[in-house]
Scaffold this motif. Structure first.
Motif, PDB file in Angstrom:
ATOM      1  N   ILE A 201      37.842  51.376  35.056  1.00  0.00           N
ATOM      2  CA  ILE A 201      36.637  50.565  34.841  1.00  0.00           C
ATOM      3  C   ILE A 201      35.395  51.424  35.076  1.00  0.00           C
ATOM      4  CG2 ILE A 201      35.305  48.572  35.614  1.00  0.00           C
ATOM      5  CD1 ILE A 201      37.943  47.215  36.334  1.00  0.00           C
ATOM      6  N   SER A 202      34.572  51.528  34.025  1.00  0.00           N
ATOM      7  CA  SER A 202      33.306  52.261  34.079  1.00  0.00           C
ATOM      8  C   SER A 202      32.225  51.408  33.418  1.00  0.00           C
ATOM      9  CB  SER A 202      33.417  53.592  33.322  1.00  0.00           C
ATOM     10  OG  SER A 202      34.470  54.389  33.829  1.00  0.00           O
ATOM     11  N   ARG A 203      30.976  51.831  33.568  1.00  0.00           N
ATOM     12  CA  ARG A 203      29.885  51.107  32.922  1.00  0.00           C
ATOM     13  C   ARG A 203      29.959  51.278  31.409  1.00  0.00           C
ATOM     14  NH1 ARG A 203      25.301  52.502  37.071  1.00  0.00           N
ATOM     15  NH2 ARG A 203      25.065  54.420  35.887  1.00  0.00           N
ATOM     16  N   GLU A 204      29.802  50.193  30.680  1.00  0.00           N
ATOM     17  CA  GLU A 204      29.662  50.259  29.221  1.00  0.00           C
ATOM     18  C   GLU A 204      29.079  48.940  28.719  1.00  0.00           C
ATOM     19  OE1 GLU A 204      33.156  50.522  26.828  1.00  0.00           O
ATOM     20  OE2 GLU A 204      33.877  48.563  27.417  1.00  0.00           O
ATOM     21  N   HIS A 205      28.596  48.947  27.471  1.00  0.00           N
ATOM     22  CA  HIS A 205      28.087  47.736  26.806  1.00  0.00           C
ATOM     23  C   HIS A 205      27.150  46.938  27.708  1.00  0.00           C
ATOM     24  CE1 HIS A 205      30.744  48.501  23.490  1.00  0.00           C
ATOM     25  NE2 HIS A 205      31.796  48.478  24.261  1.00  0.00           N
ATOM     26  N   LEU A 206      26.030  47.561  28.067  1.00  0.00           N
ATOM     27  CA  LEU A 206      25.065  46.879  28.925  1.00  0.00           C
ATOM     28  C   LEU A 206      24.298  45.792  28.187  1.00  0.00           C
ATOM     29  CD1 LEU A 206      23.661  49.835  31.036  1.00  0.00           C
ATOM     30  CD2 LEU A 206      25.406  48.176  31.663  1.00  0.00           C
ATOM     31  N   MET A 207      24.390  45.800  26.858  1.00  0.00           N
ATOM     32  CA  MET A 207      23.815  44.710  26.053  1.00  0.00           C
ATOM     33  C   MET A 207      24.947  44.086  25.237  1.00  0.00           C
ATOM     34  SD  MET A 207      20.587  44.559  26.744  1.00  0.00           S
ATOM     35  CE  MET A 207      19.959  43.528  25.420  1.00  0.00           C
ATOM     36  N   VAL A 208      25.154  42.790  25.383  1.00  0.00           N
ATOM     37  CA  VAL A 208      26.178  42.076  24.626  1.00  0.00           C
ATOM     38  C   VAL A 208      25.524  40.857  23.979  1.00  0.00           C
ATOM     39  CG1 VAL A 208      28.372  40.837  24.736  1.00  0.00           C
ATOM     40  CG2 VAL A 208      28.021  42.844  26.175  1.00  0.00           C
ATOM     41  N   ALA A 209      25.590  40.785  22.636  1.00  0.00           N
ATOM     42  CA  ALA A 209      24.970  39.694  21.869  1.00  0.00           C
ATOM     43  C   ALA A 209      23.507  39.493  22.253  1.00  0.00           C
ATOM     44  CB  ALA A 209      25.763  38.396  22.068  1.00  0.00           C
ATOM     45  N   GLY A 210      22.814  40.625  22.476  1.00  0.00           N
ATOM     46  CA  GLY A 210      21.391  40.574  22.793  1.00  0.00           C
ATOM     47  C   GLY A 210      21.065  40.224  24.228  1.00  0.00           C
ATOM     48  N   GLU A 211      22.079  40.048  25.078  1.00  0.00           N
ATOM     49  CA  GLU A 211      21.857  39.694  26.478  1.00  0.00           C
ATOM     50  C   GLU A 211      22.216  40.862  27.387  1.00  0.00           C
ATOM     51  OE1 GLU A 211      23.978  36.136  27.513  1.00  0.00           O
ATOM     52  OE2 GLU A 211      23.336  35.069  25.724  1.00  0.00           O
TER      53      GLU A 211
ATOM     54  N   LYS B 196      52.114  34.406  39.644  1.00  0.00           N
ATOM     55  CA  LYS B 196      53.439  34.997  39.447  1.00  0.00           C
ATOM     56  C   LYS B 196      53.257  36.308  38.701  1.00  0.00           C
ATOM     57  CE  LYS B 196      54.447  33.208  34.852  1.00  0.00           C
ATOM     58  NZ  LYS B 196      55.361  32.484  33.972  1.00  0.00           N
ATOM     59  N   GLY B 197      54.307  37.119  38.684  1.00  0.00           N
ATOM     60  CA  GLY B 197      54.262  38.334  37.904  1.00  0.00           C
ATOM     61  C   GLY B 197      53.723  39.527  38.675  1.00  0.00           C
ATOM     62  N   VAL B 198      53.241  40.519  37.937  1.00  0.00           N
ATOM     63  CA  VAL B 198      52.834  41.797  38.518  1.00  0.00           C
ATOM     64  C   VAL B 198      51.472  42.206  37.961  1.00  0.00           C
ATOM     65  CG1 VAL B 198      53.472  44.217  38.859  1.00  0.00           C
ATOM     66  CG2 VAL B 198      55.276  42.502  38.603  1.00  0.00           C
ATOM     67  N   ILE B 199      50.618  42.707  38.829  1.00  0.00           N
ATOM     68  CA  ILE B 199      49.370  43.337  38.409  1.00  0.00           C
ATOM     69  C   ILE B 199      49.532  44.833  38.603  1.00  0.00           C
ATOM     70  CG2 ILE B 199      46.901  43.566  38.872  1.00  0.00           C
ATOM     71  CD1 ILE B 199      46.955  40.649  39.803  1.00  0.00           C
ATOM     72  N   ILE B 200      49.176  45.603  37.582  1.00  0.00           N
ATOM     73  CA  ILE B 200      49.340  47.053  37.616  1.00  0.00           C
ATOM     74  C   ILE B 200      47.960  47.685  37.604  1.00  0.00           C
ATOM     75  CG2 ILE B 200      50.224  49.046  36.328  1.00  0.00           C
ATOM     76  CD1 ILE B 200      52.474  47.027  35.375  1.00  0.00           C
ATOM     77  N   CYS B 201      47.665  48.511  38.611  1.00  0.00           N
ATOM     78  CA  CYS B 201      46.322  49.051  38.805  1.00  0.00           C
ATOM     79  C   CYS B 201      46.350  50.551  39.033  1.00  0.00           C
ATOM     80  CB  CYS B 201      45.659  48.400  40.030  1.00  0.00           C
ATOM     81  SG  CYS B 201      45.450  46.625  39.902  1.00  0.00           S
ATOM     82  N   ASN B 202      45.277  51.199  38.588  1.00  0.00           N
ATOM     83  CA  ASN B 202      45.087  52.624  38.822  1.00  0.00           C
ATOM     84  C   ASN B 202      44.623  52.819  40.264  1.00  0.00           C
ATOM     85  OD1 ASN B 202      44.293  55.316  38.811  1.00  0.00           O
ATOM     86  ND2 ASN B 202      43.395  55.213  36.773  1.00  0.00           N
ATOM     87  N   ALA B 203      45.492  53.373  41.106  1.00  0.00           N
ATOM     88  CA  ALA B 203      45.136  53.578  42.509  1.00  0.00           C
ATOM     89  C   ALA B 203      43.982  54.558  42.658  1.00  0.00           C
ATOM     90  CB  ALA B 203      46.352  54.106  43.281  1.00  0.00           C
ATOM     91  N   ASP B 204      43.852  55.485  41.701  1.00  0.00           N
ATOM     92  CA  ASP B 204      42.822  56.521  41.788  1.00  0.00           C
ATOM     93  C   ASP B 204      41.439  56.010  41.392  1.00  0.00           C
ATOM     94  OD1 ASP B 204      44.978  58.081  42.436  1.00  0.00           O
ATOM     95  OD2 ASP B 204      45.030  59.196  40.555  1.00  0.00           O
ATOM     96  N   ASP B 205      41.381  54.839  40.781  1.00  0.00           N
ATOM     97  CA  ASP B 205      40.115  54.218  40.398  1.00  0.00           C
ATOM     98  C   ASP B 205      39.779  53.154  41.444  1.00  0.00           C
ATOM     99  OD1 ASP B 205      38.148  52.488  39.357  1.00  0.00           O
ATOM    100  OD2 ASP B 205      38.769  52.855  37.302  1.00  0.00           O
ATOM    101  N   PRO B 206      38.723  53.332  42.242  1.00  0.00           N
ATOM    102  CA  PRO B 206      38.452  52.379  43.321  1.00  0.00           C
ATOM    103  C   PRO B 206      38.233  50.948  42.833  1.00  0.00           C
ATOM    104  CG  PRO B 206      36.605  53.899  43.003  1.00  0.00           C
ATOM    105  CD  PRO B 206      37.744  54.432  42.213  1.00  0.00           C
ATOM    106  N   ARG B 207      37.744  50.792  41.599  1.00  0.00           N
ATOM    107  CA  ARG B 207      37.461  49.437  41.105  1.00  0.00           C
ATOM    108  C   ARG B 207      38.750  48.703  40.745  1.00  0.00           C
ATOM    109  NH1 ARG B 207      33.245  52.964  37.809  1.00  0.00           N
ATOM    110  NH2 ARG B 207      31.562  53.001  39.336  1.00  0.00           N
ATOM    111  N   THR B 208      39.658  49.361  40.043  1.00  0.00           N
ATOM    112  CA  THR B 208      40.918  48.687  39.710  1.00  0.00           C
ATOM    113  C   THR B 208      41.775  48.505  40.967  1.00  0.00           C
ATOM    114  OG1 THR B 208      42.149  50.693  39.135  1.00  0.00           O
ATOM    115  CG2 THR B 208      40.874  49.688  37.393  1.00  0.00           C
ATOM    116  N   ALA B 209      41.729  49.496  41.863  1.00  0.00           N
ATOM    117  CA  ALA B 209      42.491  49.373  43.114  1.00  0.00           C
ATOM    118  C   ALA B 209      42.026  48.157  43.911  1.00  0.00           C
ATOM    119  CB  ALA B 209      42.342  50.642  43.945  1.00  0.00           C
TER     120      ALA B 209
END
Length: 470
Positions: free
Chosen positions: A135-145, A165-178
């Protein structure tokens, strides 16, 4: 199934047949028609066509590549319905309409909670797996907002928030997904993946990284790729131990030789399983090593045939030689004695990964800019460009606003020998021809074309036209 859902399914199936006869909309229109007729309640019924369950893949970078790699792995030992390179609920419904299968695997791009309705999608698709790439910054404008990063991050988190239920899979090296994984450990199984190798990214960060728990600046003891690495915060937040990790990596015969060690939960057997294997994969950039590791973690965690893991991993690694990258993704070409890299880099993380490919210090950069109101993305890009130190920068508008592109050009001009090419996307063929002319006339051995821009309209067409000149 109710009468309304039956009619919706018939309409969707008919649309599937129609789109085979023409071009475009094939990944989304059948699902759009199905939902128009049946609504979200019928999506819940349709989701049951996946006998084991459905998997949703999201993130800023790597979604399409990871989805394609995961489908390649899962198809070895189960029936799979896949949809990628299209980021809407309509595309998910289209994938489910195609056939009954053991597993549905769907890319799901998220920009805002309002337009992407991630928690609603989770509720009605009822996934057994949600996968986060990075997860990184992107698309700071969406539909003009304006779409602040905190809202963008919140929208990503909402895709797995309703899961019980189920499993969430996350990149441990990325602090945001972790952080997303840590939030959900009380509700579901979480599998983390990451690197534990000697590689290190010593170039500056493309953007500041703050602790997702307390907001203070994170401390890194090692960075593998931009903000991915080993980190901690004074508040106690730190990188979790990866369940699936690359423990060795080296170059051999123009390939990566990697060793993967796994100790993780498998959803279908409901057991913890261990495995270790050595593989050779193509000479990917580190970002695609991460994509492959993410797909491998999802496969190991969700395959209905865990006894086949080692064999399937080895077979798939060999097949990656013929793996086709998604349309806008960065690719390297040879033009006489020049090395030319072309592809999307619409946030700092992606542009940095692309610029790491250039093999010499003499670089010509053809940079396509963000839009009006996306100054933060431009600042992320500028940090990366200044670190790369190109000899010449050619600036083109990447999105809609030519005036914004000119503003960004004037800033770049303060640092580098630069020129401005104010050609709008309304004249996309003229823009592509001008970019090709710059490539041909460049005096450096290395040329990179990257930045913002529509994936198919600009990047796919540019690469196609460039290849026709080789």
């Amino acid at each position: 199934m109710t009468f309304k859902c039956t009619i919706a399914r018939i309409a969707g199936k008919l649309a599937l047949f129609i789109v085979k006869l023409g071009k475009g909309m094939g990944r989304s229109f059948p699902g759009y028609l199905f939902l128009k007729v049946g609504g979200l309640d019928c999506l819940k019924e349709l989701s049951k066509r996946s006998k084991i369950g459905n998997i949703l893949i999201t993130g800023t970078n790597g979604k399409t590549t990871t989805t394609k790699m995961l489908c390649l792995l899962l198809k070895k030992d189960s029936s799979v319905s896949c949809n990628f390179d299209s980021n809407t609920i309509n595309a998910v419904a289209t994938g489910l309409l195609r056939k009954e299968s053991d597993l549905g695997v769907f890319e799901y791009g998220i920009r805002t909670s309002k337009y992407s309705i991630p928690d609603t999608v989770c509720e009605y698709v009822d996934p057994i797996g949600v996968i986060y790439t990075t997860i990184s910054r992107e698309h700071l404008m969406v539909a003009g907002e304006k779409n602040p990063f905190r809202e963008y991050f919140k929208a990503k988190r909402l895709l797995s928030a309703p899961m019980k239920k189920g499993v969430i899979i996350c990149n441990a090296d990325d602090p945001r997904t972790a952080y997303i994984g840590m939030e959900k450990e009380k509700d579901v199984q979480v599998a983390y993946y990451g690197l534990e190798v000697g590689l290190e990214d010593e170039t500056p960060l493309s953007a500041p990284v703050h602790c997702p728990r307390c907001g203070k600046k994170l401390e890194y003891s090692k960075r593998y790729l931009n903000h991915r690495g080993i980190y901690k915060c004074n508040c106690g937040f730190s990188r979790p131990e990866p369940n699936v990790k690359i423990t060795r990596i080296s170059k051999e015969d123009k390939k990566w030789k990697i060793e993967i060690a796994s100790e993780t939960y498998n959803y279908t057997s409901q057991k913890r399983i261990s495995s270790k294997f050595k593989l050779k994969v193509p000479n990917f950039g580190i970002h695609n090593i991460y994509n492959f590791l993410c797909a491998s973690t999802a496969y190991i965690t969700l395959t209905p045939n865990p006894e086949n893991i080692k064999e399937t991993m080895k077979k798939t690694a060999q097949e990656l030689e013929k793996f086709s990258l998604p349309p806008g993704r960065f690719e390297i070409f040879k033009l006489d004695d020049k090395t030319v890299g072309i592809g999307q880099g619409d946030n700092g993380d992606a542009l940095k990964a692309n610029l790491q490919f250039h093999p010499s210090h003499e670089l010509t950069l053809i940079y396509t800019t963000p839009d009006k109101g996306e100054d933060e993305i431009f600042q992320d890009h500028l940090r990366v460009i200044r670190s790369a130190q190109p000899m010449k920068v050619h600036v083109f508008p990447g999105r809609e606003s030519i005036s914004a592109a000119e503003k960004y050009y004037k800033i770049i001009k303060g640092y580098f020998d630069s020129s401005f090419h104010p050609i709008s996307n309304e004249h996309i063929d003229k823009k592509i021809d001008e970019i090709l002319k710059v490539i041909k006339e460049a005096s450096t051995k290395s040329i990179i074309v990257s930045g913002c821009g529509p994936e198919h309209l600009l990047w796919a067409r540019l690469k196609s036209k460039f290849e026709s000149t080789l």
